[in-house]
Design an enzyme around this catalytic site. Structure first.
Site, mmCIF file in Angstrom:
data_model
loop_
_atom_site.group_PDB
_atom_site.id
_atom_site.type_symbol
_atom_site.label_atom_id
_atom_site.label_comp_id
_atom_site.label_asym_id
_atom_site.label_seq_id
_atom_site.Cartn_x
_atom_site.Cartn_y
_atom_site.Cartn_z
ATOM 1 N N ASP A 68 0.856 -1.001 0.031
ATOM 2 C CA ASP A 68 -0.039 0.008 -0.013
ATOM 3 C C ASP A 68 0.859 1.101 0.189
ATOM 4 O O ASP A 68 0.288 2.187 -0.241
ATOM 5 C CB ASP A 68 -0.871 -0.142 1.253
ATOM 6 C CG ASP A 68 -1.966 1.052 1.232
ATOM 7 O OD1 ASP A 68 -2.603 1.068 0.018
ATOM 8 O OD2 ASP A 68 -2.143 1.824 2.024
ATOM 9 N N MET A 79 -8.238 5.706 2.687
ATOM 10 C CA MET A 79 -8.252 6.822 1.802
ATOM 11 C C MET A 79 -6.922 7.117 0.934
ATOM 12 O O MET A 79 -7.008 8.259 0.364
ATOM 13 C CB MET A 79 -8.491 8.058 2.681
ATOM 14 C CG MET A 79 -9.755 8.096 3.467
ATOM 15 S SD MET A 79 -11.300 8.047 2.427
ATOM 16 C CE MET A 79 -11.030 9.796 1.446
ATOM 17 N N ARG A 80 -6.000 6.238 1.166
ATOM 18 C CA ARG A 80 -4.649 6.579 0.499
ATOM 19 C C ARG A 80 -4.974 6.401 -1.098
ATOM 20 O O ARG A 80 -4.290 7.247 -1.740
ATOM 21 C CB ARG A 80 -3.456 5.630 0.951
ATOM 22 C CG ARG A 80 -2.130 5.931 0.320
ATOM 23 C CD ARG A 80 -1.118 5.221 0.829
ATOM 24 N NE ARG A 80 -0.914 5.380 2.287
ATOM 25 C CZ ARG A 80 -0.865 4.932 3.268
ATOM 26 N NH1 ARG A 80 -1.317 3.890 3.311
ATOM 27 N NH2 ARG A 80 -0.278 5.281 4.451
ATOM 28 N N ALA A 81 -5.929 5.466 -1.517
ATOM 29 C CA ALA A 81 -6.069 5.250 -3.150
ATOM 30 C C ALA A 81 -6.696 6.846 -3.549
ATOM 31 O O ALA A 81 -6.118 7.265 -4.389
ATOM 32 C CB ALA A 81 -6.936 4.335 -3.279
#
Length: 709
Positions: free
Chosen positions: A193, A274-276
């Site tokens: 990730d 929420m990183r995407a």
């Protein structure tokens, strides 16, 4: 210093080049993970990227690359006085898979810290990579403790080195680029990730493009400097475009429509966290800047999704990374186009990155003037991984009639049942293998269990033992102040106990007695569950199957757990049961693997109902029954100290208990398919340890098993 291969001379691989260039434009995108088969220019393209990055302004003499306009206030070489600095090229620092933690984070001289009270710090690779590129080849093979350090540095933008109360901190913001071959195992989800983008690469199946690759490579090897000179014009052009895109990046507007598209895509694909969303927003902005625009369009959002989401869609290690483009288009079709007709781009190269065409007409020498074919898109030419239940692309040839008759009628492969969480199986004793999460071992990390004299460079100081070693000699050494007089011979290394990864070798019965569809589905589901457990505990796995007259090594020991799962799905059944052949094959595989990796201890998992109806190729003995041969083979494994577990697949109201007999011969426990689940496997680990610890004495092992029963 050798001349690197020019970035613009790489043939094809448009997605790879685009992902690298977007990170050069906006390092905040978060790096690139490049997945693909060997020999696909992964490392070549990454190493060539550093030549396209703008130069870096640094404080003169600072080992930590502080910027003159905003030096790090906590820099170990600081504080820095304001003033003009120097300029140097951006660095590309390579992290070897076998590097030590001290090489990565830096080394602190504990002896001087204790005796003189000074922080003598030697920077590591994280300091060298600050404001540059940190490249990890074969990142999936990186040791877990190094992965943890990378995760911390990537999250905080700083590296901390702490040894017994002495602490050093320095900035460590870098572009993380990793390459890997999925056949050798997958990445931990936490590190996966952390990569902003991911790219799948494969060799082109177009003959003319492969010919151009060979021509350019041979021309480069014959004259690296001359080859680089011929491509210098294209390199300068792309470098100037990167600089221009960086300057334009702050002016790019990410409107509400684009943000809604990004949010809808991430929600539609059920991406965790929420990183995407953040990575997609940064990538779409970088795409617009690379194209010379100040507005983000729908095509930018679509391309950003294709680069940022595939590796975030995986729910377990057996899922292939990827994205449903039809679903992506359906989501985007719900939003109106921002512009009725986009204006033509000023740069004819478009947003795909540099073309492969050289500055002139091609020649037979394979120089850069050759005009390679346009990149037709590697994914379209790459054979897809086989779906569950389908034959693999490299399926073995059909057996000859005689062999087929010996194997018996073959039944089609069945799908595995839903996997479940299993109880941990561990190898008894204390090992010294690669760090993992299964069995007890002496490791560099874990709880402190004692102290010893350091073997080589001191890494983990045992402060109490060091003081105890130095205290009796203070008077003889002329101590006259408050501090201790510490010498090198006084230093003690802390010994620690943690967990190691093991080699889990599965021996699966694929004979006719296991062929009932519902039963084999449950068996495959159980093995799949154990494979998932092996992935989580950082084990190597191997797979042996036996049926008919032979045993086959379906998968040599590897870190690629998903490869084992694919072989398991395609496993056919039928024929007689050569149990002895399967056990002897396991003995041979473990013997060879012990020579290759002596520190990694094995755990043998035999999945069978215990029947033995064929001697198979078990040594050619004719004076013993198949059952006796199986018992002899099992006792051979027990004598070698192999920790074993038998998964009893026998079903029905009448049971013969043959799996229990096999377990006693192996010196390990037997557990049913239902008992393999975590909530019903109480005491199994204890039984494994008790049974295998006593393997030195077969009689005591048998007695302990009877007492446990």
């Amino acid at each position: 210093m050798s001349t690197p291969y020019p970035f613009t001379a790489v043939v094809g691989q448009s997605d790879l080049r685009l992902a690298l260039l977007l990170n050069a434009v906006s390092p905040a995108v978060g790096g690139v993970l490049v997945r693909g088969e060997k020999g696909t220019a992964k490392s070549t393209a990454v190493r060539a990227l550093s030549a396209l990055l703008p130069q870096v302004d640094v404080v003169s003499g600072c080992r930590f690359s502080c910027a003159p306009t905003a030096p790090d206030p906590a820099c170990p070489d600081g504080p820095h006085e304001p003033g003009p600095g120097g300029v140097r090229p951006a660095r590309m620092v390579e992290l070897p898979v076998g590097a030590s933690e001290d090489r990565l984070v830096g080394a602190l001289d504990i002896e001087r810290a204790l005796a003189e009270g000074v922080k003598a710090f030697e920077p590591g690779l994280l300091a060298d990579a600050h404001r540059g590129i940190l490249y990890v080849d074969e990142v999936n093979l990186l040791h877990d403790h190094l992965v943890d350090v990378l995760l911390d540095a990537a999250a905080m933008g700083a590296s901390y080195v702490e040894r017994e109360g002495v602490s050093v901190r320095h900035a460590a913001r870098f572009l993380l680029v990793g390459t890997m071959n999925p056949e050798e195992g997958e990445l931990r989800p936490q590190l996966l990730d952390r990569f902003g983008l991911t790219v799948e690469v494969a060799a082109s199946r177009e003959p003319s493009q492969r010919v151009e690759v060979v021509r350019r490579r041979l021309a480069y090897e014959d004259d690296p400097a001359g080859f680089a000179t011929r491509w210098a014009g294209d390199e300068h052009e792309v470098r100037a475009r990167v600089v221009a895109a960086r300057a334009l990046l702050p002016k790019v507007s990410l409107g509400d429509t684009a943000l809604l598209q990004i949010a809808a895509i991430c929600a539609g694909f059920e991406v965790d966290g929420m990183r995407a969303d953040i990575v997609m927003a940064r990538t779409a902005t970088a795409l617009a800047a690379w194209a010379g625009r100040t507005d983000v369009r729908k095509e930018d959002v679509r391309q950003a999704a294709l680069l940022a989401l595939p590796h975030r869609r995986r729910r377990n290690p057996f899922d292939a990374p990827g994205l449903d483009e039809d679903m992506l288009d359906r989501i985007l079709d719900g939003f109106p186009d921002e512009e009725p007709e986009p204006e033509p781009e000023p740069d004819p190269r478009g947003p795909e990155g540099p073309d492969d065409d050289g500055p002139g007409d091609g020649g037979p020498d394979g120089g850069p003037g050759g005009t390679p074919p346009q990149d037709s898109g590697a994914p379209a030419e790459t054979p897809e991984a086989p779906e569950s239940g389908e034959a693999p692309a490299e399926a073995p040839e059909a057996p000859q009639p005689a062999a087929q008759e010996a194997a018996g009628p073959e039944q089609a492969a069945v799908r595995a049942a839903e996997p479940f969480r299993t109880k941990m199986l561990s190898v008894p004793g204390l090992g010294e293998g690669a760090s993992g999460r299964r069995s007890r071992a002496r490791t560099a990390h874990g709880r402190t269990t004692g102290a010893q004299r350091p073997r080589g460079h001191l890494t983990k100081l045992h402060l109490t033992a060091t003081i105890q070693a130095a205290a009796p000699h203070q008077k003889a050494r002329g101590r006259d102040g408050r501090g201790l007089v510490i010498r090198k011979d006084d230093l003690r290394q802390a010994t620690r106990e943690g967990r190691e990864g093991n080699l889990v070798l599965f021996v699966v019965d694929a004979s006719g007695s296991m062929a009932a569809r519902q039963r084999m589905s449950a068996v495959k589901g159980a093995v799949l569950s154990l494979l998932l457990d092996a992935y989580q505990r950082r084990d190597k796995v191997g797979l042996i199957t036996f049926r008919g007259a032979t045993a086959e090594l379906a998968l040599p020991p590897t870190s690629s757990v998903d490869a084992a799962a694919a072989r398991l799905e395609q496993l056919p059944t039928g024929g007689r049961t050569p149990l002895a052949a399967g056990l002897l094959k396991a003995h041979e595989v473990l013997r060879i693997e012990r020579l290759r990796d002596p520190s990694r201890r094995p755990l043998l998992v035999v999945v069978t109902d215990g029947r033995a109806t064929s001697a198979g190729n078990a040594g050619g003995r004719t004076d013993s029954s198949p059952r006796e041969l199986a018992g002899h083979s099992a006792r051979l494994l027990q004598a070698g100290g192999v920790a074993s577990v038998v998964v009893d697949c026998e079903s029905g109201p009448v049971r013969l208990g043959l799996a229990g007999v096999l377990a006693r011969d192996l010196g390990g426990p037997a557990v049913t398919l239902d008992g393999l689940r975590a909530d019903s496997l109480a005491g199994l680990v204890k039984n494994v340890r008790t049974a295998v610890t006593s393997t030195a004495s077969p009689h005591s092992s048998s007695n302990s098993n009877r007492r446990a029963a």
